[in-house]
Scaffold this motif. Sequence first.
Motif, PDB file in Angstrom:
ATOM      1  N   ALA A  27       0.830  -1.209   0.000  1.00  0.00           N
ATOM      2  CA  ALA A  27       0.000   0.000   0.000  1.00  0.00           C
ATOM      3  C   ALA A  27       0.860   1.252   0.000  1.00  0.00           C
ATOM      4  N   ILE A  28       1.961   1.226   0.757  1.00  0.00           N
ATOM      5  CA  ILE A  28       2.842   2.388   0.827  1.00  0.00           C
ATOM      6  C   ILE A  28       3.523   2.635  -0.513  1.00  0.00           C
ATOM      7  N   ARG A 150      -0.935  -6.139  16.858  1.00  0.00           N
ATOM      8  CA  ARG A 150      -0.106  -5.412  15.890  1.00  0.00           C
ATOM      9  C   ARG A 150      -0.531  -5.738  14.467  1.00  0.00           C
ATOM     10  N   ALA A 151      -0.731  -7.017  14.194  1.00  0.00           N
ATOM     11  CA  ALA A 151      -1.114  -7.420  12.841  1.00  0.00           C
ATOM     12  C   ALA A 151      -2.442  -6.788  12.439  1.00  0.00           C
ATOM     13  N   LEU A 152      -3.405  -6.767  13.357  1.00  0.00           N
ATOM     14  CA  LEU A 152      -4.714  -6.205  13.049  1.00  0.00           C
ATOM     15  C   LEU A 152      -4.636  -4.706  12.789  1.00  0.00           C
ATOM     16  N   MET A 153      -3.917  -3.983  13.652  1.00  0.00           N
ATOM     17  CA  MET A 153      -3.846  -2.532  13.520  1.00  0.00           C
ATOM     18  C   MET A 153      -3.121  -2.122  12.247  1.00  0.00           C
ATOM     19  N   ILE A 159      -5.107  -0.888   4.774  1.00  0.00           N
ATOM     20  CA  ILE A 159      -6.335  -0.763   3.985  1.00  0.00           C
ATOM     21  C   ILE A 159      -6.722   0.706   3.837  1.00  0.00           C
ATOM     22  N   ALA A 160      -6.537   1.459   4.924  1.00  0.00           N
ATOM     23  CA  ALA A 160      -6.848   2.887   4.869  1.00  0.00           C
ATOM     24  C   ALA A 160      -5.959   3.608   3.859  1.00  0.00           C
ATOM     25  N   VAL A 161      -4.650   3.278   3.863  1.00  0.00           N
ATOM     26  CA  VAL A 161      -3.718   3.898   2.919  1.00  0.00           C
ATOM     27  C   VAL A 161      -4.079   3.521   1.484  1.00  0.00           C
ATOM     28  N   ALA A 162      -4.445   2.271   1.282  1.00  0.00           N
ATOM     29  CA  ALA A 162      -4.832   1.825  -0.059  1.00  0.00           C
ATOM     30  C   ALA A 162      -6.077   2.549  -0.564  1.00  0.00           C
ATOM     31  N   ASN A 163      -6.853   3.087   0.366  1.00  0.00           N
ATOM     32  CA  ASN A 163      -8.069   3.807  -0.014  1.00  0.00           C
ATOM     33  C   ASN A 163      -7.910   5.319   0.085  1.00  0.00           C
ATOM     34  N   GLY A 164      -6.658   5.775   0.092  1.00  0.00           N
ATOM     35  CA  GLY A 164      -6.416   7.208  -0.011  1.00  0.00           C
ATOM     36  C   GLY A 164      -5.896   7.909   1.218  1.00  0.00           C
ATOM     37  N   ALA A 165      -5.772   7.234   2.363  1.00  0.00           N
ATOM     38  CA  ALA A 165      -5.251   7.876   3.572  1.00  0.00           C
ATOM     39  C   ALA A 165      -3.762   8.128   3.430  1.00  0.00           C
TER      40      ALA A 165
END
Length: 410
Positions: A27-28, A150-153, A159-165
């Motif tokens: 995502a990054i 850690r894995a969940l967060m 997912i947030a970054v992949a959607n524009g965050a």
Amino acid sequence: MRRLLYLSAFLLVPALSAVTPLVAVPAITASAGAGGWEAYALGISIGSLVCVIVELGWPLTGPQRVAAEAPGVRWATLLQSLRTRAMALIVLAPVAIVLAVALTQATGSEHETTTVLMAFASAAAGLSCSWYFTGVGRPLRILTSDAIPRALMVTVAAIAVANGAPIWVVPVGYLLAVLYGPAAALSLARDEREGRVTFTLREDLRSIRSQWAAMSGRSVAALYMALPVTLVAAFAPSALAVFAAADRLMRMALTVLLALPNAMQNWVGSASSAVERRHRIQRAILVNTGMGVVAGAGFALLAPWVSTVLFSGTVDIDPLLAVVSGGVLALVCVSRATGPLGLVRYGRIHTLTVSATAAAVVGVPAICVFAALGGAIGAALGEVVAEITAISIQAAALGAAIRRDRGSGT
């Protein structure tokens, strides 16, 4: 069957820990390219260096110590370790932040916030209580207090970054999970509490001094283990992205492989006689060495392909770099057996400090010079030099300890 389940639990913990920082990489890189990856990796490198100091050597000495303590005593040990590590984090967190700002400005990065937040989050990881549950043989509690949160967060943040965050959302998620870990660990370990435990500042300082040898050894070792990415950023910035990619994949593999020496901590520490102690240490070294050779070869073959997929085609690991990094991986597996298992069992923690100091004195200049001359491959060769230096000293000291143990007639 029970031993297999026990080892499987220890394997799952480092596997999750290894994969977690990389979950967000696609995502990054898709969002911010190689520059975003460099900022993220640089923050991990800086924070990991500070993290080793914040730990105060507890992951080294703690497992075998609490394995031998009664429940009430080891509860007090856990509390005091958290108090003293929190003190260390308060002092050292600003150092990580300042270093992150300085290096991002020096490299002209556009993602200073990401580097700073990841450096702080990685430094705060020194508060982890995973070593405690390793020592008491409760690996599933590491999952619920540390690895799974850690894995969940990080997954949610990715997912947030992949959607524009913005990409700095990832270190924020990681930081929240890191801070949750100690609180969850205390809750899970409260069944071992016996009575009220009180501490004073004098006792905290005494505890820090008692951990000085272990902490100093791990801190010096971090100069050639956690710092190479930072050194490459300073001496060969054009090679930063590819070296950070190889180094992070190698560290991921090493985190997974940590399952075996972790599972052996209780086994080695609980040997009831000198003969059994020698046998277990020698067996641990053979097993870890064999595992390192196989894993290093596998890394050399797979890393170039994995990098193409993981980094969205923005970073490609050269096959020769993969071979050298695989060699570093194999050497680290050996040193994990000769040092934290063998030398710690014989009480030779000071030797770990000596070996780490020698490796840093030789390795840090080698990494800097070789990186300036040969880029990413040169920096990896510098790591090889550092690891060989450390292992040579550890092996000599451990051999002497075993011969003395055998000569005593026990």
